[in-house]
Design a protein around this motif. Structure first.
Motif, short mmCIF file in Angstrom:
data_model
loop_
_atom_site.label_atom_id
_atom_site.label_comp_id
_atom_site.label_asym_id
_atom_site.label_seq_id
_atom_site.Cartn_x
_atom_site.Cartn_y
_atom_site.Cartn_z
N GLN A 258 0.83 -1.20 0.00
CA GLN A 258 0.00 0.00 0.00
C GLN A 258 0.87 1.25 0.00
OE1 GLN A 258 -3.26 0.58 -0.12
NE2 GLN A 258 -3.23 2.76 0.38
N ALA A 259 1.93 1.23 0.81
CA ALA A 259 2.81 2.40 0.87
C ALA A 259 3.53 2.62 -0.46
CB ALA A 259 3.83 2.23 2.00
N THR B 61 1.92 4.90 -2.90
CA THR B 61 1.76 6.32 -2.54
C THR B 61 3.08 7.04 -2.26
OG1 THR B 61 1.31 5.57 -0.28
CG2 THR B 61 -0.58 6.08 -1.66
N GLY C 183 -4.82 11.53 6.13
CA GLY C 183 -4.12 10.50 5.36
C GLY C 183 -3.30 9.57 6.23
N ALA D 154 -4.65 5.53 6.68
CA ALA D 154 -3.85 4.53 5.96
C ALA D 154 -3.80 3.20 6.70
CB ALA D 154 -2.44 5.06 5.74
N GLN E 269 -6.43 0.35 5.29
CA GLN E 269 -6.17 -0.30 4.01
C GLN E 269 -4.84 -1.05 4.01
OE1 GLN E 269 -6.78 1.95 0.49
NE2 GLN E 269 -8.79 2.69 1.09
N ALA E 270 -3.84 -0.51 4.70
CA ALA E 270 -2.53 -1.17 4.71
C ALA E 270 -2.57 -2.51 5.45
CB ALA E 270 -1.49 -0.24 5.34
N TRP F 4 -14.14 8.15 3.94
CA TRP F 4 -12.91 8.37 3.18
C TRP F 4 -13.16 9.33 2.02
CZ3 TRP F 4 -7.79 6.35 2.97
CH2 TRP F 4 -7.16 6.39 1.73
N MET G 274 -0.24 9.06 3.83
CA MET G 274 -0.75 7.68 3.76
C MET G 274 0.39 6.67 3.70
SD MET G 274 -3.92 8.07 1.08
CE MET G 274 -5.18 9.34 1.33
N ALA H 112 1.00 3.93 6.49
CA ALA H 112 1.01 2.50 6.16
C ALA H 112 2.26 1.83 6.74
CB ALA H 112 0.96 2.31 4.64
N SER I 160 -4.39 3.82 15.06
CA SER I 160 -4.76 4.65 13.91
C SER I 160 -6.10 5.34 14.16
CB SER I 160 -4.81 3.82 12.63
OG SER I 160 -5.92 2.95 12.62
#
Length: 412
Positions: free
Chosen positions: A59-60, A63, A237, A241, A244-245, A327, A362, A366, A385
């Protein structure tokens, strides 16, 4: 409403413009392929390693380039024909996705090569983003600009609704390489549309790259309304993150699910995003951007509680649906605020700075929450988070409120 009061813009008004309509449809197809590839890459990493950090870095990796290269991409978007910049970016991503397909098909993929390809696609996204967002003004009239931004968000999240579930099924039936190959083909639709689109534009006045970047940074630093938007983007952000991460690890370790389970969770997130994108325009007009951004961050934080504390698929999918709406409500509101307060001649740079700040946060989030999950537990990382999101939303409403409707506004 009196006869003299102008009616609010129609949500679907931008579809009156042929250029917007064609690009929107092609972009939907491209986004669908990107979502399928994202599911494939994330799930493939769970099969290649047990490290939560490496899984989160998928994921990272998508971005980090936006953070590192985004400001340069903004200067490129303002110094060159934006349509040509988009064509170059889309072509580059097609080539990288084709190479990823071949490497996976030959069973030569490793965690590091997968991260390399993810970073390479992220570089294409970083180059494409500012030019694409700045080109929306060339596709619709000023009155329809906020609705066009929302519709572009809907296209992305329609793909997010269908793409993950389709990707999960594709991976289960025909394998990861086929999913990557489908994404490579999906870039062709947008490339063809861009080749046929020839908007009337004034040739950009080119300035040296560093001078152009400095001008964009200087404007964003001096504009108090823009500066506050960037602060809110970074805070949201970084905290958002985590979900999803860590979702691939959550599905594998907590739900003991498959790639289809992971796709369904992402599809629920995307479905919530579509609903949020349809409602956000009315909510923003009624309650204002500050209240929307604050409440959305708090709602996102609240949805992390069942994600962290339960192990039922239904509860996690329900939380993902609500989180998706929060989101998109936040990111669409932040994007509109930047578009309306940025001069056209440096629009690409302003949007790239916004992307670098928000998506860079983000990427940092992540990595940070993936590392925390390795050092502690998944639940602690997700709850942390959520705590960040809740506390930053309440604090920043006081110290960095979103701009009021007419504050710093440059677009009528």
């Amino acid at each position: 409403m009196s006869p003299d009061t102008p009616s609010p813009p129609s949500t679907f008004g931008p579809f009156r413009y042929p250029a917007f309509r064609a690009i929107w449809i092609a972009n939907l197809a491209s986004n669908m392929g990107s979502m399928i590839q994202a599911v494939g890459a994330a799930w493939l990493m769970t099969e290649l390693t047990t490290s939560h950090t490496l899984i989160a870095l998928v994921q990272a990796g998508a971005t980090i380039p936006i953070m590192l290269l985004g400001i340069f991409a903004g200067a490129i978007a303002d110094n060159f024909d934006r349509r040509r910049v988009m064509l170059a970016a889309q072509t580059g991503m097609l080539i990288v996705s084709a190479l990823l397909t071949l490497t996976t098909y030959l069973d030569a993929i490793t965690p590091l090569t997968l991260l390399f390809f993810t970073l390479a696609v992220g570089c294409g996204t970083a180059l494409n983003g500012p030019a694409w967002q700045a080109s929306v003004r060339l596709q619709v009239g000023p009155k329809d600009l906020p609705q066009a931004i929302s519709l572009n968000t809907i296209a992305f999240n329609l793909a997010r609704s269908v793409g993950p579930a389709l990707g999960g099924m594709l991976i289960a039936v025909v394998g990861t390489a086929a999913a990557f190959g489908l994404n490579a083909l999906s870039y062709l639709a947008l490339i063809v549309v861009l080749l046929r689109w020839h908007p009337e534009t004034v040739p950009p006045r080119r300035t040296p790259m560093l001078t152009a970047i400095a001008a964009g940074i200087r404007f964003c630093a001096r504009s108090n309304p823009v500066r506050r938007v960037l602060i809110r983007g970074f805070a949201f952000g970084f905290g958002a993150a985590g979900f999803q991460a860590l979702l691939p690890s959550l599905v594998r370790d907590r739900l003991h699910g498959t790639e289809i389970t992971y796709g369904l969770c992402l599809a629920a997130f995307g479905a919530g995003s579509v609903v949020g994108a349809l409602l956000i325009g009315h909510a923003r007009r009624r309650w204002g951007s500050d209240r929307v951004v604050t409440v959305a961050a708090l709602v996102f934080a609240a949805t992390m509680l069942p994600v962290a504390l339960t192990s039922g698929l239904a509860s996690i999918m329900g939380a993902a649906f609500v989180a998706g709406g929060a989101w998109v409500s936040t990111l669409t509101t932040l994007n509109v605020a930047m578009q309306l307060r940025s001069p056209d001649e440096i629009l690409g740079r302003c949007l790239s700075i916004y992307q670098a700040v928000t998506f860079g946060a983000m990427a940092l989030g992540a990595y940070a929450f993936g590392l925390m999950a390795d050092l502690t537990t998944l639940s602690i990382a997700i709850l942390t988070s959520a705590t960040w999101l809740g506390m930053s939303a309440l604090l920043l409403r006081i110290v960095a409120p979103m701009p009021s409707r007419d504050e710093g506004r440059l677009i009528p």
